[in-house]
Motif scaffolding. Structure first.
Motif, PDB file in Angstrom:
ATOM      1  N   LYS A  24       0.832  -1.208   0.000  1.00 42.59           N
ATOM      2  CA  LYS A  24       0.000   0.000   0.000  1.00 42.59           C
ATOM      3  C   LYS A  24       0.867   1.259   0.000  1.00 42.59           C
ATOM      4  CE  LYS A  24      -4.062  -0.101   0.762  1.00 42.59           C
ATOM      5  NZ  LYS A  24      -5.243  -0.129  -0.129  1.00 42.59           N
ATOM      6  N   ASP A  25       1.978   1.233   0.727  1.00 42.42           N
ATOM      7  CA  ASP A  25       2.874   2.392   0.757  1.00 42.42           C
ATOM      8  C   ASP A  25       3.430   2.707  -0.623  1.00 42.42           C
ATOM      9  OD1 ASP A  25       2.469   2.745   3.470  1.00 42.42           O
ATOM     10  OD2 ASP A  25       4.350   1.773   4.061  1.00 42.42           O
ATOM     11  N   ARG A  26       3.730   1.673  -1.420  1.00 38.47           N
ATOM     12  CA  ARG A  26       4.227   1.906  -2.781  1.00 38.47           C
ATOM     13  C   ARG A  26       3.147   2.549  -3.650  1.00 38.47           C
ATOM     14  NH1 ARG A  26       7.590  -2.493  -1.462  1.00 38.47           N
ATOM     15  NH2 ARG A  26       6.497  -4.235  -2.415  1.00 38.47           N
ATOM     16  N   THR A  27       1.904   2.166  -3.426  1.00 37.93           N
ATOM     17  CA  THR A  27       0.800   2.805  -4.151  1.00 37.93           C
ATOM     18  C   THR A  27       0.679   4.262  -3.707  1.00 37.93           C
ATOM     19  OG1 THR A  27      -0.369   0.692  -4.319  1.00 37.93           O
ATOM     20  CG2 THR A  27      -1.665   2.687  -4.687  1.00 37.93           C
ATOM     21  N   ARG A  28       0.754   4.489  -2.399  1.00 40.53           N
ATOM     22  CA  ARG A  28       0.639   5.854  -1.863  1.00 40.53           C
ATOM     23  C   ARG A  28       1.698   6.793  -2.434  1.00 40.53           C
ATOM     24  NH1 ARG A  28      -0.099   3.220   2.851  1.00 40.53           N
ATOM     25  NH2 ARG A  28      -2.236   3.265   3.568  1.00 40.53           N
ATOM     26  N   LYS A  29       2.902   6.283  -2.691  1.00 44.93           N
ATOM     27  CA  LYS A  29       3.967   7.126  -3.253  1.00 44.93           C
ATOM     28  C   LYS A  29       3.539   7.754  -4.577  1.00 44.93           C
ATOM     29  CE  LYS A  29       8.132   5.351  -1.166  1.00 44.93           C
ATOM     30  NZ  LYS A  29       9.485   4.890  -1.370  1.00 44.93           N
ATOM     31  N   LEU A  30       2.725   7.043  -5.329  1.00 41.27           N
ATOM     32  CA  LEU A  30       2.245   7.586  -6.602  1.00 41.27           C
ATOM     33  C   LEU A  30       1.312   8.772  -6.399  1.00 41.27           C
ATOM     34  CD1 LEU A  30       1.404   4.625  -8.984  1.00 41.27           C
ATOM     35  CD2 LEU A  30       3.229   6.305  -9.167  1.00 41.27           C
ATOM     36  N   PHE A  31       0.541   8.757  -5.306  1.00 39.28           N
ATOM     37  CA  PHE A  31      -0.430   9.810  -5.070  1.00 39.28           C
ATOM     38  C   PHE A  31       0.229  11.186  -5.041  1.00 39.28           C
ATOM     39  CE2 PHE A  31      -3.238   6.700  -2.403  1.00 39.28           C
ATOM     40  CZ  PHE A  31      -3.473   5.947  -3.536  1.00 39.28           C
ATOM     41  N   GLU A  32       1.469  11.236  -4.542  1.00 35.50           N
ATOM     42  CA  GLU A  32       2.193  12.516  -4.459  1.00 35.50           C
ATOM     43  C   GLU A  32       2.472  13.109  -5.835  1.00 35.50           C
ATOM     44  OE1 GLU A  32       5.766  11.543  -2.331  1.00 35.50           O
ATOM     45  OE2 GLU A  32       4.632  10.631  -0.682  1.00 35.50           O
ATOM     46  N   HIS A  33       2.386  12.305  -6.879  1.00 38.41           N
ATOM     47  CA  HIS A  33       2.699  12.749  -8.236  1.00 38.41           C
ATOM     48  C   HIS A  33       1.452  13.087  -9.048  1.00 38.41           C
ATOM     49  CE1 HIS A  33       6.942  11.738  -7.735  1.00 38.41           C
ATOM     50  NE2 HIS A  33       6.476  10.789  -6.951  1.00 38.41           N
ATOM     51  N   ILE A  34       0.288  12.894  -8.463  1.00 39.82           N
ATOM     52  CA  ILE A  34      -0.962  13.195  -9.162  1.00 39.82           C
ATOM     53  C   ILE A  34      -1.274  14.672  -8.972  1.00 39.82           C
ATOM     54  CG2 ILE A  34      -3.443  12.746  -9.269  1.00 39.82           C
ATOM     55  CD1 ILE A  34      -2.787   9.947  -7.997  1.00 39.82           C
ATOM     56  N   PRO A  35      -1.329  15.439 -10.057  1.00 43.02           N
ATOM     57  CA  PRO A  35      -1.752  16.835  -9.914  1.00 43.02           C
ATOM     58  C   PRO A  35      -3.190  16.879  -9.391  1.00 43.02           C
ATOM     59  CG  PRO A  35      -0.766  16.436 -12.079  1.00 43.02           C
ATOM     60  CD  PRO A  35      -0.981  15.101 -11.437  1.00 43.02           C
ATOM     61  N   THR A  36      -3.450  17.714  -8.413  1.00 42.84           N
ATOM     62  CA  THR A  36      -4.784  17.746  -7.800  1.00 42.84           C
ATOM     63  C   THR A  36      -5.875  17.977  -8.840  1.00 42.84           C
ATOM     64  OG1 THR A  36      -4.524  20.074  -7.223  1.00 42.84           O
ATOM     65  CG2 THR A  36      -3.954  18.462  -5.533  1.00 42.84           C
ATOM     66  N   GLU A  37      -5.572  18.768  -9.870  1.00 47.53           N
ATOM     67  CA  GLU A  37      -6.591  19.064 -10.893  1.00 47.53           C
ATOM     68  C   GLU A  37      -6.825  17.891 -11.841  1.00 47.53           C
ATOM     69  OE1 GLU A  37      -2.693  20.311 -12.770  1.00 47.53           O
ATOM     70  OE2 GLU A  37      -3.564  20.483 -10.762  1.00 47.53           O
ATOM     71  N   LYS A  38      -6.010  16.834 -11.745  1.00 48.79           N
ATOM     72  CA  LYS A  38      -6.155  15.657 -12.615  1.00 48.79           C
ATOM     73  C   LYS A  38      -6.792  14.470 -11.891  1.00 48.79           C
ATOM     74  CE  LYS A  38      -4.141  17.311 -16.318  1.00 48.79           C
ATOM     75  NZ  LYS A  38      -4.889  17.553 -17.538  1.00 48.79           N
ATOM     76  N   ILE A  39      -7.277  14.670 -10.662  1.00 45.54           N
ATOM     77  CA  ILE A  39      -7.807  13.554  -9.880  1.00 45.54           C
ATOM     78  C   ILE A  39      -8.964  12.860 -10.588  1.00 45.54           C
ATOM     79  CG2 ILE A  39      -9.394  14.914  -8.440  1.00 45.54           C
ATOM     80  CD1 ILE A  39      -7.242  11.962  -7.210  1.00 45.54           C
ATOM     81  N   GLU A  40      -9.735  13.565 -11.390  1.00 47.91           N
ATOM     82  CA  GLU A  40     -10.851  12.930 -12.101  1.00 47.91           C
ATOM     83  C   GLU A  40     -10.569  12.784 -13.597  1.00 47.91           C
ATOM     84  OE1 GLU A  40     -12.980  11.288 -10.458  1.00 47.91           O
ATOM     85  OE2 GLU A  40     -12.391  12.148  -8.535  1.00 47.91           O
TER      86      GLU A  40
END
Length: 164
Positions: free
Chosen positions: A17-33
């Protein structure tokens, strides 16, 4: 790999799960959808899907209960931070429930949403595979957005080759 001890499994699964979470930091907030194709999961849908299937399907099933999963749209969490919070909070709930399992519990049979009987430890293993599968989709989506992502184990393929 047979899961014989829930505590060692949960340590392993939390690292996944931590490896998945690391990706979240790279998602631009405006691209969440954002989605690659109309009608397909958005980035937020994928994150919500992981959170909701873990807690409401896998954990319910291994507790010998029917799945409560009913989708992963924005009605469950809207916006970047709320989506990430849902992922984290539901994982904590899952860990709390699963940490009560004994080695004997892991050998019991449960039923999948498709009506198949399966040993609990095997369904937990499938939960890990599900997480990894959707993490791969997140990597693909971010690549399509031309967003640089971290290498999963510290080095890129090119860096491994250069070290030969």
């Amino acid at each position: 790999m047979e899961i014989k001890d829930i505590h060692s499994f949960l340590v392993y699964y939390t690292r996944i799960k931590d490896r998945t979470r690391k990706l979240f930091e790279h998602i631009p907030t405006e691209k969440i959808e954002w989605t690659a194709n109309k009608g397909k999961f958005t980035i937020g849908d994928i994150i919500r899907h992981l959170a909701l299937t873990e807690r409401l399907m896998y954990v319910e099933n291994v507790c010998l209960k029917p799945s409560l999963y009913s989708g992963c749209g924005e009605s469950y969490a809207k916006g970047y931070q709320n989506t990430i919070n849902l992922y984290n909070e539901l994982h904590l709930e899952s860990v709390e429930i699963l940490s009560q399992f004994t080695s004997e519990d892991l050998l019991k049979k449960c039923e999948t949403p498709g009506g198949h009987k399966i040993t609990i430890w095997k369904l937990l293993r499938a939960m890990v595979e599900h997480e990894i599968h959707h993490r791969g989709v997140l990597y693909t989506y971010l690549a399509l957005l031309e967003i640089k992502t971290p290498p999963i184990f510290g080095l890129t393929s090119e860096e491994v080759i250069r070290k030969r």
